[in-house]
Write an enzyme that holds these catalytic residues in place. Structure first.
Site, mmCIF file in Angstrom:
data_model
loop_
_atom_site.group_PDB
_atom_site.id
_atom_site.type_symbol
_atom_site.label_atom_id
_atom_site.label_comp_id
_atom_site.label_asym_id
_atom_site.label_seq_id
_atom_site.Cartn_x
_atom_site.Cartn_y
_atom_site.Cartn_z
ATOM 1 N N GLU A 60 -2.188 -5.673 8.555
ATOM 2 C CA GLU A 60 -1.200 -4.788 10.077
ATOM 3 C C GLU A 60 -2.308 -4.875 11.303
ATOM 4 O O GLU A 60 -3.411 -4.877 11.206
ATOM 5 C CB GLU A 60 -0.997 -3.335 9.338
ATOM 6 C CG GLU A 60 -0.150 -2.755 8.280
ATOM 7 C CD GLU A 60 -0.215 -0.912 7.745
ATOM 8 O OE1 GLU A 60 -0.839 -0.654 8.405
ATOM 9 O OE2 GLU A 60 0.646 -1.290 7.060
ATOM 10 N N ASP A 74 0.807 -1.316 0.424
ATOM 11 C CA ASP A 74 0.168 0.034 -0.203
ATOM 12 C C ASP A 74 0.897 1.260 0.436
ATOM 13 O O ASP A 74 0.354 2.476 0.034
ATOM 14 C CB ASP A 74 -0.775 -0.167 1.485
ATOM 15 C CG ASP A 74 -0.399 -0.347 2.517
ATOM 16 O OD1 ASP A 74 1.118 -0.128 2.509
ATOM 17 O OD2 ASP A 74 -0.810 0.189 3.991
ATOM 18 N N GLU A 129 9.011 -4.243 11.312
ATOM 19 C CA GLU A 129 8.883 -3.172 10.660
ATOM 20 C C GLU A 129 8.875 -2.018 12.746
ATOM 21 O O GLU A 129 8.703 -1.636 13.177
ATOM 22 C CB GLU A 129 8.012 -2.092 10.201
ATOM 23 C CG GLU A 129 8.138 -1.309 9.406
ATOM 24 C CD GLU A 129 7.149 -0.541 8.399
ATOM 25 O OE1 GLU A 129 7.791 0.840 7.867
ATOM 26 O OE2 GLU A 129 6.697 -1.518 7.380
#
EC number: 2.1.2.11
Length: 271
Positions: free
Chosen positions: A122, A51, A189
Site C-alpha cells: 500500500e 491482510d 480502492e
C-alpha cells in the site's frame, strides 16, 4: 467444471497481455487451502492472500494487527491449493514502511517461505524506494492506492478517497511513480469511477478495482463479502453472489436437530 490441468499458469505477463487485449482480470482473496483450490479450479486469474485475513479470519477490527508470520502461514496454505492462478501476498503493516531494507527482507521471507508469485504494498511516492528495492531483487510487486486500509487511523474513515482535486492529483502522480518503480499492476480502492478510468488509461500496467467502477482492467473482492459469509458488510460496491451465512447456519441447525433426535447417524451411516 474443473479447469483443464494443461492450462498454462497465469503470470504477470499474462495480466499485461490481458490489459493490452481488453480482457478483464478476475481476482479474489483467499486465506486457506480449500477455498484456494476451489477458486483455482473455477478459473480465477489472481488470488490475493489479503491482510484482510486480520478481519475475516482473526476477527480484528482493522488489518493492522496481522503479522508477517501469520501472512506467511496463510500464503503457504493458499499456494498448496493453487496450480494455475497467480498468487499475490499482502505485505502486512509494519513489515515495509519507512525502511526499504526491512521491506526487502520481508519480501524475501514471503517469497522463500511460501512459494507465492508476488507481493502487494500500500502507498505511493512514500514507498517508491521499497518498491524499487524489492523489484530489483526479482520480486514482482503490485501497488495499492486510494483507500489504503493500513492507513485507516490516518484517514479516520473508510469513505471514498480522492474526491478532492488535490488528493486525486496525488493519486494520479503516485500511480505513475509506482509504474516507473517497476510495479506490474496496481489496486485502486474506493475512488470515483471517473478517476479510476483516467488512471487506468494513463498506465501501461493493469489496474484492479475494488469500489472503483467498471473502467479498471480487473476487479477484486474479499471472498467472505462476495460469498455472503460476512453478512454485516454491505457497501455499495459489493455484489453478493451467495448467502453462505444463512445456508451454513441452516445446515448446522439441521445437524444439531438430527443429532439430538437421534436421526443422525442412521443405520446406513453406521458400520
Amino acid at each position: 467444471m474443473s479447469v483443464n490441468k494443461e492450462i498454462k499458469k497465469v503470470t504477470t505477463n499474462t495480466l499485461q497481455k490481458m490489459k493490452a487485449n481488453g480482457e478483464k482480470i478476475s481476482m479474489l482473496t483467499a486465506y486457506d487451502f480449500s477455498f484456494a483450490k476451489l477458486f483455482d479450479e473455477a478459473g480465477l486469474e489472481v488470488i490475493l492472500v489479503g491482510d484482510s485475513a486480520s478481519n475475516v479470519m482473526a476477527g480484528h477490527e482493522t488489518t493492522l494487527p496481522i503479522t508477517l508470520d501469520q501472512m506467511i502461514y496463510h500464503a503457504q496454505s493458499v499456494i498448496r491449493g493453487t496450480h494455475r492462478a497467480l498468487v499475490i501476498v499482502d505485505l502486512p503493516f509494519g513489515s515495509y514502511q519507512g525502511n526499504s531494507e526491512v521491506a526487502l527482507a520481508s519480501a524475501i521471507r514471503i517469497m522463500k517461505e511460501t512459494g507465492a508469485h508476488g507481493l502487494k504494498i500500500e502507498g505511493g511516492e512514500e514507498i517508491e524506494d521499497s518498491v524499487k528495492k524489492i523489484v530489483s531483487a526479482g520480486i514482482p510487486v503490485m501497488g495499492h492506492l486510494g483507500l489504503t486500509p493500513q492507513s485507516i487511523y490516518q484517514f479516520g474513515t473508510y469513505n471514498v478517497r480522492a474526491k478532492e482535486e488535490a488528493e486525486a492529483n496525488k493519486l494520479k502522480k503516485d500511480a505513475l511513480i509506482l509504474q516507473n518503480a517497476g510495479c506490474f499492476g496496481v489496486v485502486l480502492e474506493k475512488i470515483p469511477a471517473s478517476l479510476a478510468k483516467e488512471v487506468t488509461e494513463s498506465l501501461t500496467i493493469p489496474t484492479i478495482g475494488i469500489g472503483a467502477g467498471g473502467y479498471c482492467d480487473g476487479q477484486v473482492l474479499v471472498m467472505h463479502d462476495m460469498l455472503g459469509i460476512n453478512s454485516e458488510f454491505k457497501p455499495r460496491f459489493l455484489r453478493q453472489y451467495l448467502n453462505l451465512a444463512e445456508n451454513i447456519k441452516g445446515a448446522v441447525q439441521q445437524y444439531i436437530a438430527d443429532v439430538k433426535s437421534n436421526d443422525f447417524p442412521n443405520e446406513k451411516e453406521s458400520y
